[in-house]
Write a protein that holds these residues in place. Sequence first.
Motif, PDB file in Angstrom:
ATOM      1  N   UNK A 135       0.830  -1.206   0.000  1.00  0.00           N
ATOM      2  CA  UNK A 135       0.000   0.000   0.000  1.00  0.00           C
ATOM      3  C   UNK A 135       0.866   1.259   0.000  1.00  0.00           C
ATOM      4  N   UNK A 136       1.962   1.218   0.741  1.00  0.00           N
ATOM      5  CA  UNK A 136       2.866   2.376   0.796  1.00  0.00           C
ATOM      6  C   UNK A 136       3.443   2.674  -0.580  1.00  0.00           C
ATOM      7  N   UNK A 137       3.845   1.624  -1.299  1.00  0.00           N
ATOM      8  CA  UNK A 137       4.411   1.805  -2.642  1.00  0.00           C
ATOM      9  C   UNK A 137       3.356   2.280  -3.634  1.00  0.00           C
ATOM     10  N   UNK A 138       2.131   1.782  -3.479  1.00  0.00           N
ATOM     11  CA  UNK A 138       1.086   2.058  -4.472  1.00  0.00           C
ATOM     12  C   UNK A 138       0.389   3.397  -4.237  1.00  0.00           C
ATOM     13  N   UNK A 139       0.446   3.918  -3.029  1.00  0.00           N
ATOM     14  CA  UNK A 139      -0.250   5.172  -2.709  1.00  0.00           C
ATOM     15  C   UNK A 139       0.537   6.359  -3.273  1.00  0.00           C
ATOM     16  N   UNK A 140      -0.093   7.217  -4.071  1.00  0.00           N
ATOM     17  CA  UNK A 140       0.641   8.334  -4.684  1.00  0.00           C
ATOM     18  C   UNK A 140       0.920   9.492  -3.727  1.00  0.00           C
ATOM     19  N   UNK A 141       0.318   9.477  -2.538  1.00  0.00           N
ATOM     20  CA  UNK A 141       0.516  10.572  -1.572  1.00  0.00           C
ATOM     21  C   UNK A 141       1.530  10.148  -0.522  1.00  0.00           C
ATOM     22  N   UNK A 142       2.777  10.573  -0.723  1.00  0.00           N
ATOM     23  CA  UNK A 142       3.866  10.169   0.169  1.00  0.00           C
ATOM     24  C   UNK A 142       3.732  10.777   1.560  1.00  0.00           C
ATOM     25  N   UNK A 143       3.015  11.880   1.691  1.00  0.00           N
ATOM     26  CA  UNK A 143       2.825  12.484   3.007  1.00  0.00           C
ATOM     27  C   UNK A 143       1.949  11.588   3.886  1.00  0.00           C
ATOM     28  N   UNK A 144       0.948  10.973   3.267  1.00  0.00           N
ATOM     29  CA  UNK A 144       0.094  10.045   4.009  1.00  0.00           C
ATOM     30  C   UNK A 144       0.886   8.816   4.437  1.00  0.00           C
ATOM     31  N   UNK A 147       3.358   9.295   7.279  1.00  0.00           N
ATOM     32  CA  UNK A 147       2.707   9.373   8.584  1.00  0.00           C
ATOM     33  C   UNK A 147       2.224   8.004   9.055  1.00  0.00           C
ATOM     34  N   UNK A 148       1.802   7.172   8.110  1.00  0.00           N
ATOM     35  CA  UNK A 148       1.219   5.881   8.471  1.00  0.00           C
ATOM     36  C   UNK A 148       2.250   4.818   8.835  1.00  0.00           C
ATOM     37  N   UNK A 149       3.379   4.789   8.142  1.00  0.00           N
ATOM     38  CA  UNK A 149       4.331   3.684   8.309  1.00  0.00           C
ATOM     39  C   UNK A 149       4.731   3.438   9.770  1.00  0.00           C
ATOM     40  N   UNK A 150       5.113   4.473  10.533  1.00  0.00           N
ATOM     41  CA  UNK A 150       5.504   4.200  11.927  1.00  0.00           C
ATOM     42  C   UNK A 150       4.341   3.725  12.790  1.00  0.00           C
ATOM     43  N   UNK A 151       3.163   4.351  12.633  1.00  0.00           N
ATOM     44  CA  UNK A 151       2.052   3.984  13.519  1.00  0.00           C
ATOM     45  C   UNK A 151       1.514   2.588  13.197  1.00  0.00           C
ATOM     46  N   UNK A 152       1.642   2.157  11.936  1.00  0.00           N
ATOM     47  CA  UNK A 152       1.220   0.795  11.589  1.00  0.00           C
ATOM     48  C   UNK A 152       2.054  -0.234  12.338  1.00  0.00           C
ATOM     49  N   UNK A 153       3.359   0.010  12.407  1.00  0.00           N
ATOM     50  CA  UNK A 153       4.233  -0.928  13.120  1.00  0.00           C
ATOM     51  C   UNK A 153       3.943  -0.912  14.621  1.00  0.00           C
ATOM     52  N   UNK A 154       3.780   0.273  15.191  1.00  0.00           N
ATOM     53  CA  UNK A 154       3.440   0.356  16.612  1.00  0.00           C
ATOM     54  C   UNK A 154       2.107  -0.349  16.879  1.00  0.00           C
ATOM     55  N   UNK A 155       1.149  -0.145  15.989  1.00  0.00           N
ATOM     56  CA  UNK A 155      -0.155  -0.781  16.134  1.00  0.00           C
ATOM     57  C   UNK A 155      -0.045  -2.292  16.072  1.00  0.00           C
TER      58      UNK A 155
END
Length: 204
Positions: A135-144, A147-155
């Motif tokens: 999803x990170x690679x496919x999403x065109x909005x790098x700002x989103x 922000x998501x990558x760290x919280x996904x791992x914590x979650x």
Amino acid sequence: MQNSQSHLAYLALEHAIVTLALQPGALVTEKQLIDLAGHGRTPVREAIQKLAWQRLIFVRPRVGLQVAEIKPGDHSHVMQVRRELEPIAAALVAEHATEAQRNQLVECARAMADCAISGDLAAFFSADKAFDEILEEACPNAFITSALAPVQTHSRRLWYSTASPDRMDRSISLHVAVIRAIQQGNAAEAAKVMTVLIDYLGHK
């Protein structure tokens, strides 16, 4: 998906942190992480830098490296970010993912379905990490995605600490529903099902 030595070292260490093989609050040495990751000093140092940026490892002057502790407010804080941003990301991916990325997500769905049969929580969390990275690679909005990558791992770590096969089964079925919507290019459905998934994961 990335396959560099530093990324493979990161995946190995991230998995150890998420599955609590590296205990919250534990002090570790660089050598221990090198041995655990199975990669050389330079890739592991690069992996540590990424983990430090994600606030999963803290570099303590004159003390060493410390695995992030789990604090009482962490769960609500990470879910607050995910609830706002992840449905938007899923909708964007449904619109913009390449055929190869959609196929990779289908492979993730298959891997998750296998985990539902085997009850293998650790394997499910590896598949879930792969899902997030596609999803990170496919999403065109790098700002989103930044922000998501760290919280996904914590979650993922917080969820693993209280996970059970029954909860995993429901999570898998919702992940598969998100993947199906993305595969069909249905942005509205992808956002809707992702909201349901995040709401489910938000209940401890």
